[in-house]
Write an enzyme that holds these catalytic residues in place. Structure first.
Site, mmCIF file in Angstrom:
data_model
loop_
_atom_site.group_PDB
_atom_site.id
_atom_site.type_symbol
_atom_site.label_atom_id
_atom_site.label_comp_id
_atom_site.label_asym_id
_atom_site.label_seq_id
_atom_site.Cartn_x
_atom_site.Cartn_y
_atom_site.Cartn_z
ATOM 1 N N ARG A 108 0.911 -1.604 -0.148
ATOM 2 C CA ARG A 108 -0.560 0.229 0.130
ATOM 3 C C ARG A 108 0.972 1.679 -0.352
ATOM 4 O O ARG A 108 2.061 1.218 0.721
ATOM 5 C CB ARG A 108 -1.065 0.494 1.679
ATOM 6 C CG ARG A 108 -2.078 -0.918 1.194
ATOM 7 C CD ARG A 108 -2.541 -0.922 2.918
ATOM 8 N NE ARG A 108 -3.311 -2.272 2.884
ATOM 9 C CZ ARG A 108 -3.210 -3.385 3.573
ATOM 10 N NH1 ARG A 108 -2.498 -3.135 4.654
ATOM 11 N NH2 ARG A 108 -4.511 -3.745 3.667
ATOM 12 N N SER A 181 6.825 -5.574 6.586
ATOM 13 C CA SER A 181 6.756 -6.867 7.257
ATOM 14 C C SER A 181 6.898 -8.177 7.566
ATOM 15 O O SER A 181 6.899 -8.665 6.853
ATOM 16 C CB SER A 181 5.414 -6.403 7.363
ATOM 17 O OG SER A 181 5.050 -5.439 6.516
ATOM 18 N N ASP A 234 5.632 -3.669 10.476
ATOM 19 C CA ASP A 234 3.475 -3.819 10.780
ATOM 20 C C ASP A 234 3.169 -3.727 11.634
ATOM 21 O O ASP A 234 2.756 -2.574 12.235
ATOM 22 C CB ASP A 234 3.246 -4.615 9.710
ATOM 23 C CG ASP A 234 3.574 -5.726 9.894
ATOM 24 O OD1 ASP A 234 4.365 -5.996 10.335
ATOM 25 O OD2 ASP A 234 2.545 -7.067 9.485
#
Ligand code: ADP
Ligand code: MG
Length: 501
Positions: A108, A181, A234
């Protein structure tokens, strides 16, 4: 004539007997098929069992490993990584900030206009790219350059489409938070080296490199002018985003493609070997709990073979029991054995059932959610995914039961991880006269969309904590990891303290 009648009668009787024997054989075969399938199911259920006593053992083991991982580098399978985040968002953050959020499935890009205590998040825009469908070849076996070029190209496109309602003061550089992440050993808030890949990624030349350095090189290749103000996991981003909304947030858990957790450790919990004293008396620790392992974990032969066949055998054992990348694959493996040994789908094993990872967790969740009388969704999925044209209700019911077993085990084990953190912080029991609330922010599509998983996780927390459960809140954090990274970019901005001009 008489002979003919007698002959015909004998032939007919023999034929009827033959049919009867065939039918009996078929019936026997059929019933032994179900018996065998049920045996496999029962055995699997027993091996996956998570009675409360076992859960407590696992929670204790998690707490012990947390201590060990903090006490010495490499002291545990839990890396307990220092995040360099010792000042979580307060609400005062202001200005336009960007975030890049690279997960195991989704990537994203976002921008957030922050308006300080009064106006909070003024505007927030997200562009999502599913890198597993768009760029399958980037995840495994490509190059670090290819991955970072992909990321920065998306950022450049995003920047180019900025409307007037986002406001960057003239002459200022764009600043971003990078949510990455995967396990990173941080050297500072904005630098860190990749320890290893997880969740199906395998780009060898990136391991050991400074993630931010690689990102900046790619930024320079496309000629963008951007500063990376914060590199965050994350879990850390979700914790920051959670704290911005609620001051009682003390931990964050990710349940998406993979699983991980971060929590706020008190300064006295940070050992001296880090050579680091947190400014605020707090430090966010990225546990990398996906790599947790304990002899108390209910691991079956299917989990073992999944692990052996994976890109990272022997690693991320806890994650492989819990997270979205693996639940559907565990189900496929049990179904394969039922097809092979109990002829569940007929005399041959449907060829598609042999393909690893063909059954995705969202499809499994859809089957599990099916409450139609004839389990139509299960039938449709069997047809679409495994090309099994005619499934019986009995077959479909077995599949729903397997979904139950796999999902409940995963959800209960996730709850136990949360329990481990609460124990480490001494927040698992009610203290006399104390009214402390502990909020755990949870992000990830598995938790968000898999209702049975989520309900079971919440129920298990209650079961484990008893009375104390009233002071614990499990809160869904929507898109927390990206917003959190933008917030941390704001609190590490090079323009901090300067008035917006
Ligand atoms: P990331 O892990 O990339 O940050 P997400 O948090 O969106 O991304 O998690 C994506 C994973 O969540 C998918 O790989 C899938 O395993 C799982 N998932 C997505 N949708 C569902 C669903 N409807 N039901 C169950 N699991 C889901
Ligand atoms: Mg994510």
């Amino acid at each position: 004539m008489g002979k003919l009648v007698v002959g015909t009668t004998i032939v007919c009787t023999a034929a009827i007997c033959g049919v009867a024997i065939l039918l009996m054989k078929h019936h026997k075969k059929n019933s032994s098929k179900w018996e065998k399938a049920m045996d496999i199911l029962k055995e699997f259920e027993e091996k996956c069992a998570t009675p409360i006593g076992k859960l407590r053992q696992v929670a204790d083991a998690m707490t012990v490993e947390m201590h060990a991982g903090l006490a010495s580098q490499g002291g545990s399978k839990l890396k307990m990584l220092i995040s360099y985040v010792d000042n979580l968002p307060t609400g005062d953050e202001q200005g336009l900030f960007y975030a890049l959020d690279l997960g195991g499935t989704n990537f994203r890009v976002m921008r957030v206009q922050l308006g300080g205590k009064e106006k909070r998040i003024v505007k927030h825009e997200v562009k999502e790219v599913s890198h597993t469908t768009h760029t399958k070849n980037i995840m495994a076996g490509s190059s670090s350059d290819a991955l970072f070029d992909f990321i920065v190209t998306a950022l450049a496109k995003f920047v180019a489409t900025e409307g007037d309602d986002f406001h960057l003061p003239p002459g200022r550089q764009r600043e971003l938070g990078f949510t990455f992440s995967f396990p990173v050993k941080q050297m500072s808030i904005a630098s860190g080296t990749l320890i290893k890949w997880t969740k199906g990624f395998s780009i060898e030349d990136a391991v050991g490199k400074d993630v931010v350095g690689e990102l900046i090189k790619a930024v320079e290749r496309v000629g963008l002018d951007v500063r990376v103000a914060a590199l965050v996991n994350d879990t850390v981003g979700t914790l920051a985003g959670g704290r911005y909304n609620n001051p009682d947030v003390i931990a964050a858990v990710i349940l998406g493609t993979g699983t991980n957790a971060a929590y706020v450790e008190r300064a006295h919990g940070i050992p001296k070997w880090h050579g680091l004293l947190p400014k605020s008396g707090e430090m966010v620790i990225n546990m990398e709990w996906g790599n947790f392992c304990s002899s108390h974990l209910p691991v079956t032969e299917y989990d073992q073979s999944l692990d052996v066949d994976s890109l990272n055998p022997g690693e991320q054992i806890y994650e492989k029991l819990i997270s979205g990348m693996y639940l559907g694959e565990i189900l496929r493996r049990v179904l394969y054995r039922m097809a092979d040994e109990a002829s569940l789908f007929g005399d041959y094993v449907p060829p598609k059932l042999k393909t690893p990872f063909i059954l995705r967790t969202p499809d499994m969740a859809a089957m599990h959610h099916d409450n139609s009388a004839d389990l139509k969704v299960v039938g449709d999925k069997l047809k679409d995914i495994f090309e099994v044209p005619n499934s019986t209700l009995k077959m479909r019911k077995i599949i729903v039961e397997l979904c139950d077993i796999i999902t409940f085990r995963g959800a209960r084990l996730s709850a136990v991880g949360i329990m481990g953190i609460l124990k480490k912080l001494g927040r698992d029991t009610l203290k006399d006269g104390e009214k402390q609330r502990s909020v755990v922010a949870v992000d990830g599509a598995l938790f968000e969309h898999y209702i049975e998983f989520r309900n079971c996780l919440e129920g298990t927390i209650k079961e484990l904590l008893g009375e104390a459960a009233d002071s614990i809140v499990i809160e869904q954090a929507n898109d927390g990891s990206g917003v959190g990274a933008a917030l941390l970019a704001a609190s590490h901005s090079q323009y901090l303290g300067l008035e917006e001009s």
